[in-house]
Design a protein around this motif. Structure first.
Motif, PDB file in Angstrom:
ATOM      1  N   ALA A  79       0.836  -1.192   0.000  1.00 34.16           N
ATOM      2  CA  ALA A  79       0.000   0.000   0.000  1.00 34.16           C
ATOM      3  C   ALA A  79       0.874   1.246   0.000  1.00 34.16           C
ATOM      4  CB  ALA A  79      -0.904   0.006   1.233  1.00 34.16           C
ATOM      5  N   ALA A  81       2.275   4.763   0.875  1.00 33.46           N
ATOM      6  CA  ALA A  81       2.184   5.455   2.153  1.00 33.46           C
ATOM      7  C   ALA A  81       2.700   6.880   2.016  1.00 33.46           C
ATOM      8  CB  ALA A  81       2.979   4.707   3.221  1.00 33.46           C
ATOM      9  N   ASN A 101      -2.177   5.614   4.393  1.00 40.38           N
ATOM     10  CA  ASN A 101      -1.970   4.431   3.555  1.00 40.38           C
ATOM     11  C   ASN A 101      -3.136   4.303   2.583  1.00 40.38           C
ATOM     12  OD1 ASN A 101      -0.699   3.564   6.443  1.00 40.38           O
ATOM     13  ND2 ASN A 101       0.508   2.741   4.756  1.00 40.38           N
ATOM     14  N   GLU A 103      -5.109   2.079   0.251  1.00 40.27           N
ATOM     15  CA  GLU A 103      -5.386   0.665   0.008  1.00 40.27           C
ATOM     16  C   GLU A 103      -6.266   0.555  -1.234  1.00 40.27           C
ATOM     17  OE1 GLU A 103      -4.098  -1.769   1.697  1.00 40.27           O
ATOM     18  OE2 GLU A 103      -3.427  -0.883   3.586  1.00 40.27           O
TER      19      GLU A 103
END
Length: 255
Positions: A79, A81, A101, A103
């Motif tokens: 993911a 960041a 993050n 996703e």
């Protein structure tokens, strides 16, 4: 200056009293912003807001509407960041730094959090300590050595197996939350731990919910105690500002 009976002249005494009252009534409410970071096709930064007494009342992440465009597809196991620093001025809070993050593919459990969403991690520890968080596998969150003391875990929350993430910690979820009751996931609140210590608090928000331009707030279940001295949220919010074309995800009602 001559006085009568050792007392200040009446006019001067009144002036001083009024001045003291004005000082006490001074409004110290303000917003302190962290340095902006590139996020999607926009920017994001932290913000700490204070009340009239200068005490922090909210800790937030502000990001432009354009940040939701141009986000990397990313590998489902990696993911993207974005690390944000806290404001360099203003009152100190329990939050050391923030990491967003993205996703893009969601994550387990299936049927719950497997939709595109953001994890907004408000870390209580330094980046150096966070980066030292390591696990042999994601199932280690079920290990008794990673289960936090009851006093640090809000009532109803559990730390299930499968939630141990390197450079984050183990994740405590609320099984009574709507997304676990066959309702679509919109926003939820998570607590994080490592080696039985609190390491972060985390509003988690679905992309589709942000795109609906919400004005949302909800109470936060609070543990009996906290491992780090300071004030913590009793609620959180996810809001869209149509005038400024931006969002804010905030920890609110600090106490």
């Amino acid at each position: 200056m001559r006085t009568l009976g050792g007392q200040l002249p009446l006019a001067l005494a009144v002036t001083l009293a009024l001045g003291a009252g004005a000082a006490r009534a001074q409004d110290l409410s303000a917003s302190y912003e962290g340095a902006p970071v590139r996020f999607g096709q926009g920017e994001a930064h932290t913000v700490v807001r204070t009340d009239a007494d200068g005490k922090p009342v909210s800790i937030g992440i502000v990001f432009s509407e354009s940040a939701l465009a141009g986000l990397p597809a990313g590998d489902k196991d990696m993911a993207p960041a974005y690390q944000l620093a806290m404001p360099s001025s203003g009152p100190q809070t329990v939050v050391d730094h923030v990491v967003i993050n993205w996703e893009g593919h969601g994550h387990p459990p299936p049927g719950v959090y497997d939709v595109p969403h953001f994890d907004f991690h408000f870390y209580l520890v330094s980046p150096a300590l966070r980066q030292q968080v390591a696990f042999g596998n994601e199932g280690e969150s079920g290990d008794p050595r990673q289960q936090p003391p009851a006093a640090l875990l809000p009532a109803g929350y559990v730390v299930p197996p499968g939630t141990a993430v390197p450079q984050m910690g183990v994740h405590a979820v609320n099984p009574a939350a709507p997304e676990f009751q066959q309702q679509p996931f919109t926003a939820t609140f998570i607590y994080g731990y490592h080696n039985q210590q609190q390491t972060f608090v985390e509003p988690m928000v679905a992309l589709s919910f942000l795109q609906s331009k919400p004005s949302f707030s909800a109470a936060v279940a609070r543990p009996a105690s906290y491992g780090k001295a300071g004030v913590y949220p009793a609620s959180y919010s996810v809001t869209y500002d149509a005038a400024k074309l931006r969002y804010e995800v905030a920890l609110q009602d600090l106490r």
